[in-house]
Design an enzyme around this catalytic site. Structure first.
Site, PDB file in Angstrom:
ATOM      1  N   LEU A   1       0.900  -1.271  -0.176  1.00 50.82           N
ATOM      2  CA  LEU A   1      -0.026  -0.123   0.010  1.00 50.82           C
ATOM      3  C   LEU A   1       0.929   1.230   0.080  1.00 50.82           C
ATOM      4  CD1 LEU A   1      -2.772  -1.208   2.614  1.00 50.82           C
ATOM      5  CD2 LEU A   1      -2.791  -1.142   0.052  1.00 50.82           C
ATOM      6  N   GLY A   2       1.953   1.156   0.383  1.00 55.15           N
ATOM      7  CA  GLY A   2       2.724   2.394   0.514  1.00 55.15           C
ATOM      8  C   GLY A   2       4.208   1.905   1.241  1.00 55.15           C
TER       9      GLY A   2
ATOM     10  N   LYS B   1       2.246  -2.904   8.958  1.00 51.46           N
ATOM     11  CA  LYS B   1       3.577  -2.256   8.633  1.00 51.46           C
ATOM     12  C   LYS B   1       4.513  -2.940   8.831  1.00 51.46           C
ATOM     13  CE  LYS B   1       5.775   2.180   9.556  1.00 51.46           C
ATOM     14  NZ  LYS B   1       5.816   3.626  10.037  1.00 51.46           N
TER      15      LYS B   1
ATOM     16  N   VAL C   1       4.103  -0.515   4.174  1.00 55.50           N
ATOM     17  CA  VAL C   1       2.590  -0.938   4.508  1.00 55.50           C
ATOM     18  C   VAL C   1       2.084  -1.841   3.468  1.00 55.50           C
ATOM     19  CG1 VAL C   1       0.417  -0.195   5.266  1.00 55.50           C
ATOM     20  CG2 VAL C   1       2.462   1.146   5.901  1.00 55.50           C
TER      21      VAL C   1
ATOM     22  N   GLY D   1       9.055   1.779   7.421  1.00 60.88           N
ATOM     23  CA  GLY D   1       8.377   0.812   7.190  1.00 60.88           C
ATOM     24  C   GLY D   1       7.659   0.535   5.816  1.00 60.88           C
TER      25      GLY D   1
ATOM     26  N   ASP E   1       5.285  11.987  14.668  1.00 60.02           N
ATOM     27  CA  ASP E   1       5.527  12.291  13.146  1.00 60.02           C
ATOM     28  C   ASP E   1       4.290  12.484  12.662  1.00 60.02           C
ATOM     29  OD1 ASP E   1       6.606  12.617  10.768  1.00 60.02           O
ATOM     30  OD2 ASP E   1       6.598  10.531  10.480  1.00 60.02           O
TER      31      ASP E   1
END
Length: 656
Positions: free
Chosen positions: A20-21, A43, A28, A26, A137
């Site tokens: 997903l990204g 993640k 995902v 990490g 973050d």
């Protein structure tokens, strides 16, 4: 961590479906669960960071805090997978995109909408801060939406990526590293290396500014260090907003973290302002200013400092001309990079004015000191000469060990592993040659195995080791969780069922004493056993040596004519680990690394009916189906060398 791809198993409970990204620490993935139900997101720690002890320690340390974070505006963490060097946080899969996606499509939001959205972010942070966790973050990329954003939408904001949150025992946490995103970093992190809950408020203020203006306040040309430095030395450019609204935004961006409001207070204020300015139109996207207005003096007051600081030397922040690390182009990506620790400036000792009237007495004092020093040197030389003329005697040491051999045998472990060690000492070469024999009983076993190989008695140094027939590396407690001085992780060992494998090691060590080799070998074996039996260690490292038992868990009640959910829970010296199951039936994907290590994979698992015909087991012994109605049933299981396993009694009922 090995390269991952779609279809790979993630522990015993999940299967990777699609990426997903990715971010700084990490990747995902969308994952499916072996127990059914909706898809989740996981993640995974990035492969290039898997060997970074600091990141792995942070990832593992926050296990209990992450699982306890429960709030409607926080993406719920459902599980943590800790398997070898693969670590993953499994969380709810949120499908409405991120606030970053919203910004890219809308460019700016009306102030009322932006305030309402950020109020929900602050609700999440208030809950996390109450649980002693800070996000560190906050940015649009890490704020997700349960559905497409629209004016008046409530409850859709979900704060994600608490995976890099810092657990805090105090209100603030000192750091020598820089973790975060330059556009959202608080000034206290750059000027003092200090961060606390107020940093999340600052980042939320930056995000509110970005939602209203279409850009972050300090974005502009330069490296990410240049951008981050502006947080310390410049003021945010004023936006065309009503005075009360701008004052509230500016308060969250205070250089002094002590002056920022708490999360709950800021959320309430943002909601009130959202109602008051609901009709305010969206601003045009702001352009970068030609220049930034500098603050009169860079902020150095920290959260928790006295209201009136005591007089003392002024701490001056780094200037643009000072040496600065090259951190790359400015951007909105999370970075994890080292920062030099700032040492407090040493006070300058006052210099006394010279007293010309006492020059003569000062000269006399210096003359006396010089003559005294010369005399001392002569005395020391005389004593040294006398010592050299005396008969010399060697210091008392034990007799050097002669060539010797020794053997040692461990008690067999529950997994079926037996370890024997044979050592020989070459006195002339000053080295031990060690042969370790690993044997298996009913099931095949595989490493990694822990071996502690210390230096000579009384020596704190760990000797180098040359290995044969195995790939061995130093044990890293930050990765394995197992503390063992002079420990080695021995991998590449595959032991067939009822077979054995030999591994060789050569250790340069100077032994002294009649029984030195026996004592050294016993000490090595005892240290290995002590480390693998440590009940303070959590995690699944060295499963063949550390596994003490397996629990067979089923629901207390199931319905006839349906598959029976079964979970095999590993029992470590610290107790059962329900968060890191060994196996789940019905299973999907590849078997877990733990199961492969202790039983050769699924072929080492067999379930059997303990209910007098009330259960049906598939031909491969892995899937159990409830058949007849029964008030009390038991499921039996064999897992590798664990041959007498049984569940707690459960009932079978008809479908209602």
């Amino acid at each position: 961590m090995a390269h991952v791809q779609s279809g790979d198993a993630l522990g015993a409970s999940y299967r990777l479906e699609e990426p997903l990204g990715s971010g700084a620490v990490g990747e995902v993935w969308r994952v499916s669960s072996a127990s059914g139900g909706p898809d989740l997101a996981a993640k995974l720690l990035r492969p290039e960071h898997a060997q970074d002890p600091t990141l792995v320690e942070r990832f593992v340390r926050e296990r209990s805090v992450l699982l306890a974070l429960r709030h409607p505006n926080i993406v719920a963490v459902r599980d943590l997978v800790v398997e070898g060097d693969r670590l993953a946080i499994v969380m709810d899969y949120v499908t409405g995109g991120s606030v970053r996606d919203l910004l890219e499509s809308r460019l700016t939001l009306p102030a009322g909408e932006a305030l309402a959205l950020c109020a929900e972010v602050l609700d999440a942070l208030a809950s996390a801060h109450a649980g002693s966790a800070t996000h560190r973050d906050i940015k649009p990329d890490n704020v997700l939406l349960a559905e497409s954003w629209r004016p008046g939408l409530q409850g859709a904001v979900k704060v994600s990526d608490f995976g890099i949150a810092s657990v805090i025992g105090e209100r603030t946490r000192h750091t020598t590293g820089m973790v975060g995103t330059p556009q959202y970093m608080p000034p206290e992190l750059l000027s003092q290396g200090e961060i606390g809950p107020a940093a999340d408020i600052y980042a939320t203020g930056i995000m509110l500014y970005e939602l209203v203006a279409g850009r972050t306040p300090f974005a502009g040309a330069g490296t990410d260090f240049t951008l981050a430095y502006r947080h310390v030395t410049t003021l945010p450019p004023r936006l065309d907003l009503p005075e009360e609204l701008w004052a509230a935004l500016e308060k969250t961006l205070s250089k002094n973290p002590r002056e920022r409001p708490g999360a709950a207070q800021a959320a309430a204020q943002f909601r009130r302002l959202a109602r008051e300015f609901a009709d305010l139109p969206a601003l045009s996207r702001s352009v970068e200013p030609e220049d930034f207005q500098a603050v009169d003096r860079p902020a150095t007051v920290l959260r928790g400092a006295p209201a009136e600081p005591e007089a003392g030397p002024t701490v001056v922040a780094r200037t643009p001309e000072s040496p600065q690390p090259e951190l790359g182009p400015a951007g909105s990506r999370t970075i994890v990079r080292p920062m030099p620790r700032r040492d407090p400036a040493r006070p300058v000792e006052p210099v006394e004015p010279e007293n010309t009237a006492s020059k003569w007495s000062a000269w006399l004092t210096r003359k006396v000191l010089v003559l005294g020093a010369v005399g001392l040197v002569l005395v020391v030389g005389l004593v040294f000469g006398i010592v050299l003329t005396l008969p010399q005697s060697s210091p008392a040491v034990g007799p050097r060990a002669a060539d010797a051999t020794a053997t040692q045998q461990d008690v067999p472990l529950p997994s079926g592993l037996s370890v024997s060690r044979a050592a020989s000492y070459d006195a002339a070469a000053g080295e031990v040659k060690l042969t370790i024999t690993y044997s298996a009983q009913k099931a095949p076993l595989r490493g990694p195995f822990l071996e502690v190989l210390p230096g000579a008695a009384g020596s704190p140094a760990c000797p180098p080791v040359t290995w044969e027939n195995a790939a061995a590396t130093r044990n890293k407690p930050s990765l394995s969780g197992v503390s063992a001085n002079c420990g080695w992780s021995v991998d590449g060992v595959r032991i067939p069922a009822q077979g054995s494998v030999e591994v060789g090691a050569t250790i340069p060590v100077a032994l002294a004493g009649e029984n030195a080799l026996d004592e050294w070998l016993d000490a090595a074996a005892a240290a290995t056993t002590e480390a693998t039996a440590d009940d303070s260690v959590e995690g699944s490292a060295y499963p063949v040596q550390r596994l003490r038992g397996i629990q067979v868990q089923t629901p207390a009640r199931t319905v006839s004519q349906t598959a029976l959910p079964v979970t095999l829970v590993p029992v470590w010296p610290s107790g059962p680990d329900v968060l890191g199951p060994l196996y789940k039936s019905p299973a999907t994907g590849k078997p877990s690394e733990m199961l492969t290590a202790i039983a050769g994979g699924e072929k080492g698992v067999r379930f059997s009916d303990g209910c007098s015909g009330g259960l049906a087991v598939s031909s491969d012994g892995l899937v159990v189906t409830a058949l007849a109605v029964a008030p009390s049933c038991v499921l039996r299981a064999v897992v590798g060398n664990f041959t007498d396993l049984a569940s707690e009694p459960f009932g079978i009922t008809t479908r209602e």
